[in-house]
Motif scaffolding. Structure first.
Motif, short mmCIF file in Angstrom:
data_model
loop_
_atom_site.label_atom_id
_atom_site.label_comp_id
_atom_site.label_asym_id
_atom_site.label_seq_id
_atom_site.Cartn_x
_atom_site.Cartn_y
_atom_site.Cartn_z
N ALA A 50 -7.74 13.45 5.23
CA ALA A 50 -7.19 12.24 4.66
C ALA A 50 -7.74 10.86 5.01
CB ALA A 50 -5.52 12.21 5.38
N ASP A 51 -7.85 10.18 3.88
CA ASP A 51 -8.43 8.72 4.17
C ASP A 51 -7.43 7.72 4.92
OD1 ASP A 51 -9.71 6.01 3.94
OD2 ASP A 51 -10.38 6.43 2.05
N PRO A 52 -7.95 7.25 6.30
CA PRO A 52 -6.92 6.32 6.81
C PRO A 52 -7.00 5.05 6.16
CG PRO A 52 -9.01 6.62 8.16
CD PRO A 52 -9.07 7.46 6.83
N ASN A 53 -7.93 4.83 5.29
CA ASN A 53 -7.83 3.32 4.82
C ASN A 53 -7.34 3.36 3.26
OD1 ASN A 53 -9.08 1.66 6.59
ND2 ASN A 53 -10.81 2.89 6.43
N LEU A 54 -6.75 4.50 2.91
CA LEU A 54 -6.05 4.32 1.38
C LEU A 54 -4.69 3.61 1.53
CD1 LEU A 54 -6.04 7.99 0.06
CD2 LEU A 54 -7.34 6.10 -0.69
N THR A 55 -4.47 2.94 0.68
CA THR A 55 -3.24 2.00 0.53
C THR A 55 -2.29 2.26 -0.63
OG1 THR A 55 -4.46 0.43 -1.11
CG2 THR A 55 -4.76 0.25 1.40
N ASP A 56 -0.98 1.93 -0.41
CA ASP A 56 0.16 2.05 -1.21
C ASP A 56 -0.11 0.90 -2.59
OD1 ASP A 56 0.99 -0.35 -0.30
OD2 ASP A 56 2.69 0.34 0.23
N TYR A 57 0.89 0.76 -3.55
CA TYR A 57 0.50 0.27 -4.59
C TYR A 57 0.86 -1.27 -4.26
CZ TYR A 57 5.83 -0.17 -4.04
OH TYR A 57 7.18 -0.33 -3.46
N LEU A 58 1.49 -1.66 -3.09
CA LEU A 58 1.40 -3.11 -2.70
C LEU A 58 0.15 -3.52 -1.80
CD1 LEU A 58 5.04 -3.08 -1.36
CD2 LEU A 58 3.90 -4.15 -3.49
N GLY A 59 -0.79 -2.50 -1.81
CA GLY A 59 -2.14 -2.91 -0.97
C GLY A 59 -1.96 -2.59 0.51
N ALA A 60 -0.69 -2.02 0.91
CA ALA A 60 -0.44 -1.92 2.48
C ALA A 60 -1.30 -0.44 3.10
CB ALA A 60 1.01 -2.09 2.77
N SER A 61 -1.85 -0.37 4.13
CA SER A 61 -2.32 0.62 4.67
C SER A 61 -1.16 1.30 5.57
CB SER A 61 -3.57 0.19 5.69
OG SER A 61 -3.42 -0.49 6.43
N GLY A 62 -1.57 2.49 6.01
CA GLY A 62 -0.61 3.42 6.89
C GLY A 62 -0.80 2.60 8.28
N LEU A 63 -1.84 2.02 8.60
CA LEU A 63 -1.81 1.25 9.79
C LEU A 63 -1.06 0.13 9.81
CD1 LEU A 63 -2.91 0.79 12.91
CD2 LEU A 63 -4.73 -0.51 11.89
N ALA A 64 -0.76 -0.70 8.64
CA ALA A 64 0.20 -1.81 8.40
C ALA A 64 1.61 -1.16 8.65
CB ALA A 64 -0.03 -2.27 7.14
N TYR A 65 1.99 -0.06 7.89
CA TYR A 65 3.12 0.53 8.33
C TYR A 65 3.52 0.97 9.48
CZ TYR A 65 4.17 0.35 3.23
OH TYR A 65 4.55 0.01 1.91
N ALA A 66 2.60 1.52 10.27
CA ALA A 66 2.75 1.75 11.62
C ALA A 66 3.13 0.50 12.49
CB ALA A 66 1.69 2.54 12.33
N ALA A 67 2.48 -0.32 12.14
CA ALA A 67 2.61 -1.76 12.82
C ALA A 67 4.22 -2.41 12.78
CB ALA A 67 1.60 -2.81 12.39
N VAL A 68 4.37 -2.19 11.42
CA VAL A 68 5.92 -2.69 11.16
C VAL A 68 6.93 -1.88 11.72
CG1 VAL A 68 7.20 -2.86 9.15
CG2 VAL A 68 5.10 -3.75 8.69
N ASN A 69 6.86 -0.74 11.81
CA ASN A 69 7.73 0.09 12.20
C ASN A 69 7.63 0.52 13.86
OD1 ASN A 69 9.37 0.62 9.90
ND2 ASN A 69 7.61 1.58 9.16
N GLY A 70 6.73 -0.08 14.41
CA GLY A 70 6.75 -0.03 16.03
C GLY A 70 6.29 1.30 16.24
N ASN A 71 5.33 1.94 15.75
CA ASN A 71 4.85 3.10 15.88
C ASN A 71 3.45 3.14 16.53
OD1 ASN A 71 7.04 4.91 14.85
ND2 ASN A 71 6.26 4.28 12.86
N LEU A 72 3.46 3.02 17.85
CA LEU A 72 2.15 2.63 18.58
C LEU A 72 1.17 3.88 18.48
CD1 LEU A 72 0.22 0.90 20.07
CD2 LEU A 72 1.41 1.40 22.37
N GLU A 73 1.90 5.00 18.84
CA GLU A 73 1.03 6.22 18.80
C GLU A 73 0.22 6.39 17.50
OE1 GLU A 73 1.25 10.88 19.94
OE2 GLU A 73 3.24 9.87 19.89
N CYS A 74 0.97 6.14 16.43
CA CYS A 74 0.58 6.28 15.08
C CYS A 74 -0.51 5.38 14.62
CB CYS A 74 1.71 6.25 14.00
SG CYS A 74 2.94 7.53 14.15
#
Length: 108
Positions: free
Chosen positions: A28-52
């Motif tokens: 899986a590509d860690p730099n793919l984004t959603d329809y808003l241009g947000a990455s998985g890393l950004a969602y991990a940051a928003v949701n407080g998932n440090l391990e992720c």
């Protein structure tokens, strides 16, 4: 609603490190984004998932990727008051956009 997200992004949103590991191991590509241009890393940051966030960074996710509004992953951590992730992102070269300032109380 969730039809617009990749499995990896959804795993980051919901804090599922085992799923993230499995998806990354399968290519899986860690730099793919959603329809808003947000990455998985950004969602991990928003949701407080440090391990992720750490898994995504180790897989090569861009810590300074900007969504469609120009927000970086660090901006999102600041916006949602996720200090631990914000400090991690900053330690990995994460930068704030012009719209945000790194909190003085957080480690530099």
């Amino acid at each position: 609603m969730f039809e617009k997200y990749t499995c990896l992004i959804y795993a980051c949103m919901t804090g599922r490190p085992k799923v993230i590991r499995a998806l990354l191991a399968k290519g899986a590509d860690p730099n793919l984004t959603d329809y808003l241009g947000a990455s998985g890393l950004a969602y991990a940051a928003v949701n407080g998932n440090l391990e992720c966030a750490k898994l995504m960074h180790a897989a090569g996710a861009d810590v300074n990727h900007r969504n469609q509004w120009g927000d970086t992953c660090l901006d999102r951590a600041i916006q949602y008051k996720r200090q631990e992730i914000g400090e991690f992102l900053r330690s990995k070269g994460g930068e704030c956009s012009e719209a945000y300032e790194y909190p003085k109380k957080w480690k530099k």
